[in-house]
Design an enzyme around this catalytic site. Structure first.
Site, PDB file in Angstrom:
ATOM      1  N   PRO A  47      43.999  37.795  41.610  1.00  0.00           N
ATOM      2  CA  PRO A  47      45.542  37.517  40.887  1.00  0.00           C
ATOM      3  C   PRO A  47      45.907  38.993  40.654  1.00  0.00           C
ATOM      4  O   PRO A  47      45.281  39.698  39.976  1.00  0.00           O
ATOM      5  CB  PRO A  47      45.231  36.842  39.620  1.00  0.00           C
ATOM      6  CG  PRO A  47      43.930  36.254  39.773  1.00  0.00           C
ATOM      7  CD  PRO A  47      42.858  36.882  40.624  1.00  0.00           C
ATOM      8  N   CYS A  49      49.211  40.572  39.078  1.00  0.00           N
ATOM      9  CA  CYS A  49      50.407  40.505  38.488  1.00  0.00           C
ATOM     10  C   CYS A  49      51.484  41.233  39.102  1.00  0.00           C
ATOM     11  O   CYS A  49      51.232  42.528  39.128  1.00  0.00           O
ATOM     12  CB  CYS A  49      50.288  40.687  36.922  1.00  0.00           C
ATOM     13  SG  CYS A  49      49.162  39.621  36.076  1.00  0.00           S
ATOM     14  N   ALA A  83      48.344  35.598  37.852  1.00  0.00           N
ATOM     15  CA  ALA A  83      48.407  34.850  36.313  1.00  0.00           C
ATOM     16  C   ALA A  83      49.708  34.342  36.044  1.00  0.00           C
ATOM     17  O   ALA A  83      50.515  34.759  36.015  1.00  0.00           O
ATOM     18  CB  ALA A  83      47.901  35.767  35.230  1.00  0.00           C
ATOM     19  N   GLN A 125      45.883  31.157  39.410  1.00  0.00           N
ATOM     20  CA  GLN A 125      45.316  31.457  38.515  1.00  0.00           C
ATOM     21  C   GLN A 125      46.225  30.894  37.175  1.00  0.00           C
ATOM     22  O   GLN A 125      47.138  31.368  37.013  1.00  0.00           O
ATOM     23  CB  GLN A 125      44.906  32.943  37.958  1.00  0.00           C
ATOM     24  CG  GLN A 125      44.018  33.248  36.806  1.00  0.00           C
ATOM     25  CD  GLN A 125      43.975  34.836  36.545  1.00  0.00           C
ATOM     26  OE1 GLN A 125      44.746  35.246  36.239  1.00  0.00           O
ATOM     27  NE2 GLN A 125      42.768  35.101  36.687  1.00  0.00           N
ATOM     28  N   TYR A 207      42.820  37.791  27.450  1.00  0.00           N
ATOM     29  CA  TYR A 207      43.928  36.913  26.976  1.00  0.00           C
ATOM     30  C   TYR A 207      43.500  35.552  26.367  1.00  0.00           C
ATOM     31  O   TYR A 207      42.257  35.492  25.910  1.00  0.00           O
ATOM     32  CB  TYR A 207      44.481  36.342  28.522  1.00  0.00           C
ATOM     33  CG  TYR A 207      45.236  37.500  29.180  1.00  0.00           C
ATOM     34  CD1 TYR A 207      46.270  38.259  28.579  1.00  0.00           C
ATOM     35  CD2 TYR A 207      44.846  38.074  30.566  1.00  0.00           C
ATOM     36  CE1 TYR A 207      46.873  39.401  28.938  1.00  0.00           C
ATOM     37  CE2 TYR A 207      45.534  39.132  31.030  1.00  0.00           C
ATOM     38  CZ  TYR A 207      46.316  39.709  30.156  1.00  0.00           C
ATOM     39  OH  TYR A 207      47.063  40.865  30.670  1.00  0.00           O
ATOM     40  N   ARG A 255      37.840  32.515  35.864  1.00  0.00           N
ATOM     41  CA  ARG A 255      37.356  34.069  35.761  1.00  0.00           C
ATOM     42  C   ARG A 255      37.028  34.506  34.538  1.00  0.00           C
ATOM     43  O   ARG A 255      37.683  34.178  33.186  1.00  0.00           O
ATOM     44  CB  ARG A 255      38.895  34.933  36.090  1.00  0.00           C
ATOM     45  CG  ARG A 255      38.661  36.343  36.041  1.00  0.00           C
ATOM     46  CD  ARG A 255      39.805  36.964  36.579  1.00  0.00           C
ATOM     47  NE  ARG A 255      39.596  37.769  37.873  1.00  0.00           N
ATOM     48  CZ  ARG A 255      39.965  38.889  38.305  1.00  0.00           C
ATOM     49  NH1 ARG A 255      41.192  39.313  37.988  1.00  0.00           N
ATOM     50  NH2 ARG A 255      39.686  39.371  39.497  1.00  0.00           N
ATOM     51  N   GLY A 348      41.609  43.927  45.337  1.00  0.00           N
ATOM     52  CA  GLY A 348      42.887  44.011  44.894  1.00  0.00           C
ATOM     53  C   GLY A 348      43.798  45.031  45.469  1.00  0.00           C
ATOM     54  O   GLY A 348      44.584  44.925  46.117  1.00  0.00           O
TER      55      GLY A 348
END
Length: 388
Positions: A47, A49, A83, A125, A207, A255, A348
């Site tokens: 993921p 962002c 996300a 995600q 988070y 995750r 990534g």
């Protein structure tokens, strides 16, 4: 590599052009099956962002289509969408994507169709930022919480303990916790309806779910805090709710941040234990990252600096895992998979720099060129004197 029945490895064979003998293909380019889903290789996109929903309505747009679609056309086995918030308050910023309404699901469906048309699997995600929500979107380069009178919103967490530099959150009560669990459940349903092949529960990077897991941010004295069992309860309830909603066919990932990199915090031993519990609750695969809970943590960042945590969790809890974090070398990544230290590798920044990283890696490792889009066949190194 885990021996769990949830993951079946399929050996891929190719012809060695120099000897004519049949040899095993590179570890990265061996297909992997999780429940009923087979992914063509172990080169996966984590993921990433993008903070690119300029309409601030959570609806993904053309940027997300091109961003994710390019990496699908570039040969990746799994594309994990960024996300994506399960409710408006769960967004990191007001420029994040969401899956709390049908308009968002319909927009995702278009993107998913393209990803799958290129031979890649599509995952998303599901996330709630908790006390790290309501920050300025990355392109603004401003620090701190977005003010309430400028589009920000009150935040929530396990306890009323602020993340460094952000506003103090409210501790979720029983009703609030139940609502969050239900939001993950309904977001998973929308993900399935949009055509996603799998969903991932975000329990990392400081988070909301991570905030419940770590004793540094969870100071509760009720059934949601204190012991490891209580701190893991939110994650396990979410996993059970998601599994019940999507049925038995769809893979469910989690995750984790394997460590807070801070004494007294969340660590790899707790991660391994809870990964085993999450597997029993219905999760199939574990994406192992680190950090994000403590702004001042001293993290020794370097090449593949988190890979040994994936290996630890996989071995201790007997679950399949992926490694992520500064892994940019195809041969190194191939070794991680081939030696069983990880079942897949998430790339990534390497993918953002080169959306065709998987095609390049396959060429470098001699793993064949079956992933090339038909529109690009004339560009294959095999028909251009071997030059990339």
């Amino acid at each position: 590599m885990s021996a769990t029945d949830a993951v079946e490895t399929t050996a891929a064979l190719s012809l060695d052009e120099t000897s004519g003998s049949t040899v095993a293909a590179a570890g990265l380019f061996t297909p992997i099956t999780i429940r009923g889903l087979t992914m063509r290789n172990r080169v996966w996109v984590p993921p990433l962002c993008q903070y690119s929903v300029d309409a601030r309505d959570g609806v993904p747009n053309d940027w997300h289509l091109v961003h994710l679609g390019a990496m699908a056309a570039g040969g990746a086995g799994l594309i994990m969408a960024e996300a994506t918030a399960v409710n408006p308050e769960g967004r990191i910023s007001d420029h994040d994507t969401g899956l709390w309404n049908d308009a968002q699901a319909e927009a995702w469906a278009r993107i998913v169709r393209f990803i799958r048309s290129q031979g890649a699997a599509a995952g998303v995600q599901l996330a709630h930022a908790g006390r790290k929500a309501s920050i300025w979107p990355e392109p603004t380069r401003r620090r701190g919480s977005q003010p309430l009178d400028l589009g920000g919103w009150p935040t929530v967490s396990a306890s009323a303990v602020a993340f460094d530099g952000l506003r103090e959150p409210a501790a979720l009560d029983e009703a609030g916790i139940a609502a969050v669990i239900d939001d993950f459940r309904t977001a998973a349903r929308r993900a399935a309806d949009a055509g996603f092949d799998l969903v991932e529960v975000h329990a990392a990077h400081g988070y909301l779910v991570h905030q419940f897991l770590s004793p540094l941010s969870n100071l509760r004295a009720d059934d949601w805090g204190g012991s490891l069992e209580n701190r893991a309860r939110l994650l396990l309830e979410i996993v059970r709710a998601v599994r019940a909603e999507v049925g038995e066919a769809m893979p469910v990932f989690v995750r984790f941040s394997a460590t807070d990199w801070t004494p007294g915090g969340w660590d790899e031993a707790q991660t391994a234990t809870v990964a085993g519990w999450a597997s029993d609750a219905g999760a199939d695969f574990f994406d192992i990252s680190t950090g994000g809970l403590v702004a001042s943590a001293d993290i020794p960042i370097g090449p593949a600096y988190q890979a040994h945590f994936a290996e630890y969790v996989g071995e201790r809890s007997d679950v399949p895992v992926s490694a992520v974090g500064r892994i940019t070398n195809a041969r190194h990544a191939d070794e991680l998979v081939a030696t069983g230290r990880a079942d897949a590798v998430m790339f990534g920044k390497a993918m953002m720099r080169d959306p065709h990283f998987a095609l390049r890696a396959a060429h470098e490792l001699g793993a064949g060129s079956t992933m090339w889009p038909v529109q690009y066949l004339r560009a294959r190194p095999e028909v251009n004197d071997g030059e990339w």
